[in-house]
Scaffold this active site. Structure first.
Site, short mmCIF file in Angstrom:
data_model
loop_
_atom_site.label_atom_id
_atom_site.label_comp_id
_atom_site.label_asym_id
_atom_site.label_seq_id
_atom_site.Cartn_x
_atom_site.Cartn_y
_atom_site.Cartn_z
N MET A 1 -11.26 -6.22 5.53
CA MET A 1 -10.61 -5.23 6.47
C MET A 1 -10.30 -5.69 7.66
O MET A 1 -11.19 -6.14 8.44
CB MET A 1 -10.98 -3.75 6.34
CG MET A 1 -10.92 -3.50 4.70
SD MET A 1 -11.02 -1.61 4.75
CE MET A 1 -9.28 -1.27 5.19
N HIS B 1 -8.37 0.86 -4.55
CA HIS B 1 -9.43 0.62 -3.26
C HIS B 1 -10.29 1.90 -2.98
O HIS B 1 -9.61 2.72 -2.24
CB HIS B 1 -8.86 0.18 -1.97
CG HIS B 1 -9.60 -0.20 -0.90
ND1 HIS B 1 -9.22 -0.66 0.49
CD2 HIS B 1 -10.96 -0.29 -0.56
CE1 HIS B 1 -10.02 -0.60 1.36
NE2 HIS B 1 -11.29 -0.54 0.75
N GLY C 1 -1.11 2.05 9.59
CA GLY C 1 -0.44 2.15 10.91
C GLY C 1 -1.31 1.51 11.96
O GLY C 1 -0.90 1.31 13.28
N ASP D 1 -5.05 3.53 -2.13
CA ASP D 1 -6.23 3.54 -1.29
C ASP D 1 -6.53 5.14 -1.64
O ASP D 1 -6.22 6.15 -1.48
CB ASP D 1 -5.88 3.72 0.26
CG ASP D 1 -5.46 2.11 0.62
OD1 ASP D 1 -6.37 1.32 0.57
OD2 ASP D 1 -4.41 1.99 1.33
N HIS E 1 -0.95 -1.30 -4.42
CA HIS E 1 -2.38 -1.14 -3.61
C HIS E 1 -2.51 0.43 -3.45
O HIS E 1 -1.73 1.07 -2.91
CB HIS E 1 -2.58 -1.57 -2.31
CG HIS E 1 -3.77 -1.66 -1.71
ND1 HIS E 1 -4.77 -2.51 -2.20
CD2 HIS E 1 -4.41 -0.75 -0.75
CE1 HIS E 1 -5.74 -2.20 -1.44
NE2 HIS E 1 -5.54 -1.19 -0.59
N SER F 1 0.90 -1.01 0.02
CA SER F 1 0.09 0.07 0.06
C SER F 1 0.79 1.20 -0.06
O SER F 1 1.63 1.62 1.02
CB SER F 1 -1.02 0.17 1.20
OG SER F 1 -1.55 1.23 1.49
#
Length: 239
Positions: free
Chosen positions: A141, A68, A149, A37, A35, A10
Site C-alpha cells: 500500500m 481486499h 483520494g 475494498d 478491486h 477500485s
C-alpha cells in the site's frame, strides 16, 4: 512478478448510485480486475462494502474480483467471501500472526482461488518473510488503508524492491500489487520496482473517458516496466 501489467479499478471511487453501469464501463475500457475494498470500521476507521455487494458484483461481470479485506479477523470470513465470488482474496499481514496468515492462504487455495497478503506503508517489508512463499500476490500500500483520494507515499518504491528481493530469496515470484494514489506518473514508478497489478481509484473513475484513462496508465506502467528490466540487466552485468 513482471507479468503484463493489469489495472484493477477500485470501486471505492466509483459512482455507487450507478455501480453496475460503472463496472460495465471499466470492463469495456480494458480493466483487468475489479478491486473491492472491504472495511470493518475496526482495522481501519471506515466502513465500506460487504458480502451482499460482492455477490451482486459477481453476477454482473466476468472480470476477476480482487477483494481486499481491511478487517481485523480475516480468518472468520475466508469461505464467505470466496463463496460470494472473490477470485483473489487479500488479507493484511498486520491482522494476524504468520501462522494465521499461512492458514489464510491454505484455505483460499483449497477453494481454488488466489491469496494475497497486504502491508500498510508503515509496515516493514520483512514482515512478509515468513509467509511470502504461501501467497500468490503481495499488495504494497502506498497510502494508509481506509480512505480513497490520499496522496501517494513514495516510500513504497523502496518497499516493493525489498519485497521482490525477499521473494527471490525464497525462490518464489508472487504478483506485486500497488494501491494508493496510483495513476499516470506513479504507475511508472511502482512498475519500475516490480508492480504487476495497479489499483487505480480516482485516476480511473474521476475521468470522463475510462478507456483513455486506463490506456494512459498502462502506457506509463510499461515505461516503468522497461526501466526496471533495464536496471536489472545492468546490475546483472556487475554481479
Amino acid at each position: 512478478m513482471f507479468e503484463k501489467v493489469k489495472i484493477s479499478p477500485s470501486i471505492l471511487s466509483a459512482d455507487l448510485c450507478n455501480l453496475e453501469k460503472e463496472i460495465k464501463a471499466i470492463e469495456s475500457a480494458g480493466a483487468g480486475l475489479v478491486h473491492i475494498d472491504v472495511m470493518d470500521g475496526h482495522f481501519v476507521p471506515n466502513l465500506t462494502f460487504g458480502l451482499p455487494l460482492v455477490k451482486r458484483i459477481r453476477e454482473i461481470t466476468s472480470l476477476p474480483l480482487d477483494v481486499h479485506l481491511m478487517i481485523s479477523n480475516p480468518l472468520d470470513y475466508v469461505e464467505k467471501y470466496l463463496d460470494a465470488g472473490a477470485d483473489i482474496l487479500t488479507a493484511h499481514i498486520e491482522a494476524g500472526s504468520p501462522e494465521e496468515m499461512n492458514r489464510f492462504a491454505r484455505r483460499v487455495h483449497a477453494a481454488g482461488k488466489k491469496a494475497g497478503v497486504a502491508l500498510r506503508p508503515s509496515t516493514k517489508p520483512e514482515a512478509v518473510d515468513d509467509v511470502i512463499s504461501s501467497f500468490d500476490m503481495v499488495l504494497a500500500m502506498s497510502v494508509e488503508p481506509g480512505f480513497s483520494g490520499q496522496k501517494f507515499q513514495s516510500s513504497v518504491i523502496d518497499s516493493m524492491a525489498e519485497i521482490c528481493a525477499i521473494a527471490a530469496a525464497h525462490n518464489c515470484s508472487p504478483l506485486m500489487q500497488a494501491d494508493g494514489g496510483i495513476g499516470v506518473g506513479t504507475a511508472q514508478k511502482v512498475c519500475a520496482s516490480g508492480a504487476d497489478v495497479l489499483v487505480c481509484g480516482n485516476a480511473c473513475f474521476c475521468n470522463d473517458d475510462y478507456s483513455k484513462a486506463i490506456s494512459a496508465i498502462k502506457v506509463d506502467a510499461e515505461l516503468g516496466r522497461a526501466a526496471g528490466l533495464k536496471k536489472q540487466q545492468l546490475l546483472a552485468q556487475y554481479m
